[in-house]
Design a protein around this motif. Structure first.
Motif, PDB file in Angstrom:
ATOM      1  N   ALA A  39       0.830  -1.203   0.000  1.00 59.02           N
ATOM      2  CA  ALA A  39       0.000   0.000   0.000  1.00 59.02           C
ATOM      3  C   ALA A  39       0.868   1.258   0.000  1.00 59.02           C
ATOM      4  O   ALA A  39       0.562   2.233  -0.690  1.00 59.02           O
ATOM      5  CB  ALA A  39      -0.937  -0.010   1.200  1.00 59.02           C
ATOM      6  N   PRO A  49      -5.868   2.792  -8.322  1.00 57.69           N
ATOM      7  CA  PRO A  49      -6.387   1.596  -7.646  1.00 57.69           C
ATOM      8  C   PRO A  49      -7.134   0.637  -8.570  1.00 57.69           C
ATOM      9  O   PRO A  49      -7.082  -0.561  -8.387  1.00 57.69           O
ATOM     10  CB  PRO A  49      -7.344   2.166  -6.598  1.00 57.69           C
ATOM     11  CG  PRO A  49      -6.915   3.567  -6.391  1.00 57.69           C
ATOM     12  CD  PRO A  49      -6.341   4.012  -7.702  1.00 57.69           C
ATOM     13  N   TRP A  57      -1.691  -2.115  -5.887  1.00 53.35           N
ATOM     14  CA  TRP A  57      -2.984  -2.142  -5.200  1.00 53.35           C
ATOM     15  C   TRP A  57      -3.625  -3.521  -5.311  1.00 53.35           C
ATOM     16  O   TRP A  57      -4.213  -4.016  -4.336  1.00 53.35           O
ATOM     17  CB  TRP A  57      -3.924  -1.086  -5.759  1.00 53.35           C
ATOM     18  CG  TRP A  57      -3.545   0.303  -5.362  1.00 53.35           C
ATOM     19  CD1 TRP A  57      -3.155   1.314  -6.191  1.00 53.35           C
ATOM     20  CD2 TRP A  57      -3.503   0.850  -4.038  1.00 53.35           C
ATOM     21  NE1 TRP A  57      -2.868   2.439  -5.461  1.00 53.35           N
ATOM     22  CE2 TRP A  57      -3.082   2.181  -4.138  1.00 53.35           C
ATOM     23  CE3 TRP A  57      -3.777   0.330  -2.772  1.00 53.35           C
ATOM     24  CZ2 TRP A  57      -2.933   3.009  -3.031  1.00 53.35           C
ATOM     25  CZ3 TRP A  57      -3.632   1.152  -1.668  1.00 53.35           C
ATOM     26  CH2 TRP A  57      -3.220   2.468  -1.804  1.00 53.35           C
TER      27      TRP A  57
END
Length: 79
Positions: A39, A49, A57
């Motif tokens: 992350a 994302p 991600w």
């Protein structure tokens, strides 16, 4: 990303096998650290994302899913 993920999982399993707290708890701890690491890397590199290609991600979600799976079975593993 898939090759990187498989390589990291194999390294995590090897390290968890030698953990003094047990395989299940050691693997859960290493997976949780991998979630945070991926992350942070995805945030630093500003990856999207929900991009069209696999990125950090997606790797974070895979590590989190494995963490919850290991945590669910961790109660049944004798210490």
């Amino acid at each position: 990303m898939l090759v990187r993920f498989c390589l990291r999982i194999s390294i995590l399993v090897i390290f968890a096998a030698f953990a003094s707290i047990g395989f299940g708890k050691g693997l859960a701890a290493l997976l949780s650290m991998s979630v945070v690491l991926c992350a942070v890397i995805a945030t630093i590199w500003r990856e999207a994302p929900f991009g069209t290609v696999l990125n950090h991600w997606d790797e974070t979600v895979a590590y989190a899913a494995l963490f919850f799976l290991v945590s669910a079975f961790n109660h049944f593993v004798p210490v």
